[in-house]
Motif scaffolding. Structure first.
Motif, PDB file in Angstrom:
ATOM      1  N   TYR A 175      -8.330   1.067  -3.590  1.00 40.07           N
ATOM      2  CA  TYR A 175      -7.324   1.029  -4.665  1.00 40.07           C
ATOM      3  C   TYR A 175      -7.973   1.452  -5.988  1.00 40.07           C
ATOM      4  O   TYR A 175      -9.174   1.261  -6.202  1.00 40.07           O
ATOM      5  N   PHE A 215      -6.874   1.195 -10.350  1.00 43.73           N
ATOM      6  CA  PHE A 215      -5.911   0.740 -11.351  1.00 43.73           C
ATOM      7  C   PHE A 215      -6.392   1.176 -12.737  1.00 43.73           C
ATOM      8  O   PHE A 215      -7.551   0.930 -13.080  1.00 43.73           O
ATOM      9  N   GLU A 233       0.827  -1.220   0.000  1.00 46.49           N
ATOM     10  CA  GLU A 233       0.000   0.000   0.000  1.00 46.49           C
ATOM     11  C   GLU A 233       0.855   1.262   0.000  1.00 46.49           C
ATOM     12  O   GLU A 233       0.481   2.257  -0.625  1.00 46.49           O
ATOM     13  N   ARG A 270      -5.690 -11.487  -9.849  1.00 49.50           N
ATOM     14  CA  ARG A 270      -6.668 -10.801 -10.692  1.00 49.50           C
ATOM     15  C   ARG A 270      -7.140  -9.517 -10.015  1.00 49.50           C
ATOM     16  O   ARG A 270      -7.440  -9.517  -8.817  1.00 49.50           O
ATOM     17  N   ILE A 271      -7.229  -8.440 -10.795  1.00 52.57           N
ATOM     18  CA  ILE A 271      -7.772  -7.169 -10.323  1.00 52.57           C
ATOM     19  C   ILE A 271      -8.800  -6.671 -11.337  1.00 52.57           C
ATOM     20  O   ILE A 271      -8.865  -7.181 -12.465  1.00 52.57           O
ATOM     21  N   ILE A 272      -9.606  -5.696 -10.928  1.00 57.08           N
ATOM     22  CA  ILE A 272     -10.470  -5.015 -11.901  1.00 57.08           C
ATOM     23  C   ILE A 272      -9.875  -3.631 -12.139  1.00 57.08           C
ATOM     24  O   ILE A 272      -9.623  -2.871 -11.193  1.00 57.08           O
ATOM     25  N   ALA A 273      -9.633  -3.340 -13.401  1.00 55.40           N
ATOM     26  CA  ALA A 273      -8.961  -2.097 -13.776  1.00 55.40           C
ATOM     27  C   ALA A 273      -9.772  -1.334 -14.810  1.00 55.40           C
ATOM     28  O   ALA A 273     -10.554  -1.910 -15.569  1.00 55.40           O
ATOM     29  N   ILE A 308     -11.357  -7.348 -15.977  1.00 54.75           N
ATOM     30  CA  ILE A 308     -10.612  -8.240 -15.080  1.00 54.75           C
ATOM     31  C   ILE A 308      -9.270  -8.525 -15.739  1.00 54.75           C
ATOM     32  O   ILE A 308      -9.213  -8.995 -16.887  1.00 54.75           O
ATOM     33  N   TRP A 321      -1.738 -12.886  -3.224  1.00 57.41           N
ATOM     34  CA  TRP A 321      -2.804 -11.912  -3.470  1.00 57.41           C
ATOM     35  C   TRP A 321      -4.057 -12.336  -2.756  1.00 57.41           C
ATOM     36  O   TRP A 321      -4.375 -13.514  -2.812  1.00 57.41           O
ATOM     37  N   PRO A 322      -4.793 -11.444  -2.099  1.00 58.60           N
ATOM     38  CA  PRO A 322      -4.511 -10.017  -1.948  1.00 58.60           C
ATOM     39  C   PRO A 322      -3.214  -9.769  -1.194  1.00 58.60           C
ATOM     40  O   PRO A 322      -2.732 -10.659  -0.481  1.00 58.60           O
TER      41      PRO A 322
END
Lengths: 102, 369
Positions: free
Chosen positions: A97, A99, A4, A70-73, A62, A25-26
């Motif tokens: 967060y 992205f 962070e 995996r993240i959502i950006a 995703i 992850w996380p």
């Protein structure tokens, strides 16, 4: 050096277990597999778009890194499934967060 | 392990009204006792409260308001499947011998903090449930060649069924065109594809076999329980077109009850969004992958209320902590043949499916006469 703290500076560095080398992850200071300590890998990571949709003029996607994280950006141009992307901008806003990818 | 039965229930209407959580908890609990004046409150060993509300000490508060002095009193929170988690806890207290009679009451306000999982930072700026629902919808449509119009039928069906439920939030019926012309939230989701947060409560009373048979000649037995949590974060879902936690929980519940899915006569499933219903029907094994929409369409055309007879979450509204309990009450009414205009044809075995946070956690119950 925490995930962070780096994210607040606009850096997207992923945590890896020092002992078993698993991507964690996380983000956490401990590995969820071997309970060892993690450290951040300072690389420019490439991700793959797994799925996406669109709200107004923005696409939300995703994105998968190393077949596991995996993240959502957010993306402003039209994505394609399986497209390879990089983090353009990231950070923390009101504790959450964000992205942006390109 | 002693048998556990459901012997009484109470409910409040689901609305957009502004009421204190304590008042809502009391409302359905009071309804239960008014409908069942013979229940001896001194026999209630445990009071469990299901809610995502941030108010504290709610089970002792409810106990005091309702005139109960239980041995065990606490709250249970697990986002949208808090209700069935509470029922499972009640079952466990009774089957272990720690309690003979347990009251479970779930309540929520329209502004519940449980609607958004703030912890899930993997979702970036897209934490509202409409974003995971949009991703599921896009992926499901892509995988199986399903159209938005086909998904809209789930909403049409469930609003139609909710019209027969006096406690439902929705009082209207809609056409596929209405759904398609409702407010566009994303490219893959319209407003009428969504369940709506609301204010509501629901209560049930569970008891051991010995106590249940003292109070009623129509107890409904919980014969199967299955639960699975695969993660907390949406992006950890390995599939975006099926629900792993639902499949595992469903198999566990059916195994415990010695039933197979073809023996389920009526089901309440967690249709938080239109796409969820076919995904759940497929993951539970009611139909093959990609054919859940066809099943929903066939049921709608035949006016068969087998799936989500009370109107599901889309038609009934979704007061998180009360939803799983309300679903369970519906199956109890179906099995007791007291569901009036929603009554299905002589059901003997029913199923409840309740899930949380984009299907990262699921609970399935099998109920029988």
């Amino acid at each position: 050096m925490s995930f962070e703290n780096e994210l607040e500076k606009g850096q997207f560095y992923l945590p890896e277990c020092i002992s078993c080398k698993k991507w964690v992850w996380p983000p956490s200071e401990f590995c969820d597999r071997c309970n060892g300590k993690t450290s951040l890998k300072k690389e420019e990571f490439e991700g793959k778009i797994i799925e996406f949709s669109k709200q107004n003029d923005n696409y939300f996607c995703i994105v998968e890194f190393y077949d596991s994280i995996r993240i959502i950006a957010n993306m402003t141009t039209c994505p394609k499934k399986d497209q390879i992307v990089k983090i353009l901008k990231c950070g923390i806003n009101d504790g959450g967060y964000f992205f942006h990818i390109i | 392990m002693s048998e556990v039965g459901i012997i009484a229930y109470g409910a409040s209407p689901f609305t957009k009204e502004d009421h204190k959580i304590e008042s809502m908890l009391h409302k359905s609990t009071n309804d239960l006792f008014k409908k069942n004046p013979d229940i001896n409150k001194n026999e209630i060993d445990a009071v469990l409260v299901s809610t995502n509300n941030n108010s504290k000490y709610l089970s002792p508060v409810l106990s005091e308001m309702a005139g109960i002095k239980p041995k065990i009193a606490h709250s249970i929170e697990s986002l949208c499947n808090s209700g069935t988690n509470s029922i499972v806890s009640a079952f466990s207290y009774i089957s272990s011998g720690l309690a003979d009679m347990v009251l479970v009451t779930g309540a929520e306000r329209y502004d519940s903090p449980g609607q958004i999982l703030e912890w899930d930072n993997s979702r970036g700026e897209f934490k509202h449930p409409i974003f995971w629902a949009s991703i599921f919808s896009k992926s499901y449509k892509r995988e199986y060649g399903i159209s938005d119009e086909q998904l809209a039928i789930v909403s049409v069906k469930n609003h139609k069924q909710a019209k027969e439920n006096p406690n439902a939030l929705s009082k209207k019926t809609y056409t596929v065109e209405d759904v398609m012309n409702s407010k566009k939230l994303t490219d893959d989701l319209r407003l009428l594809n969504c369940s709506r947060p609301c204010t509501g409560s629901a209560s049930i009373l569970l008891a051991s076999k010995e106590v249940a048979e003292k109070y009623t000649d129509m107890p409904i037995w919980i014969t199967g329980i299955g639960q699975k949590t695969t993660s907390a974060g949406f992006t950890k879902n390995t599939s975006l077109t099926s629900m792993e936690s639902t499949a595992i929980a469903g198999q566990s519940a059916l195994k415990m009850s010695n039933r197979n899915i073809s023996e389920i006569d009526v089901a309440e499933v967690h249709d938080a969004f239109s796409v969820c219903e076919p995904m759940i029907l497929e993951s539970l094994g009611f139909t093959n992958p990609g054919e859940g929409v066809n099943m929903a369409q066939k049921l709608h055309e035949e006016n068969n209320f087998m799936v989500n007879p009370r109107g599901g979450l889309i038609g009934s509204g979704h007061p998180l902590g009360a939803t799983g309990i309300s679903q369970t009450i519906e199956i109890v009414q179906q099995l007791q043949k007291t569901a009036e205009n929603r009554q299905t044809n002589n059901p003997k075995t029913g199923l409840v499916h309740n899930m949380s946070a984009a299907a990262t956690s699921s609970t399935v119950l099998v109920l029988e006469k």
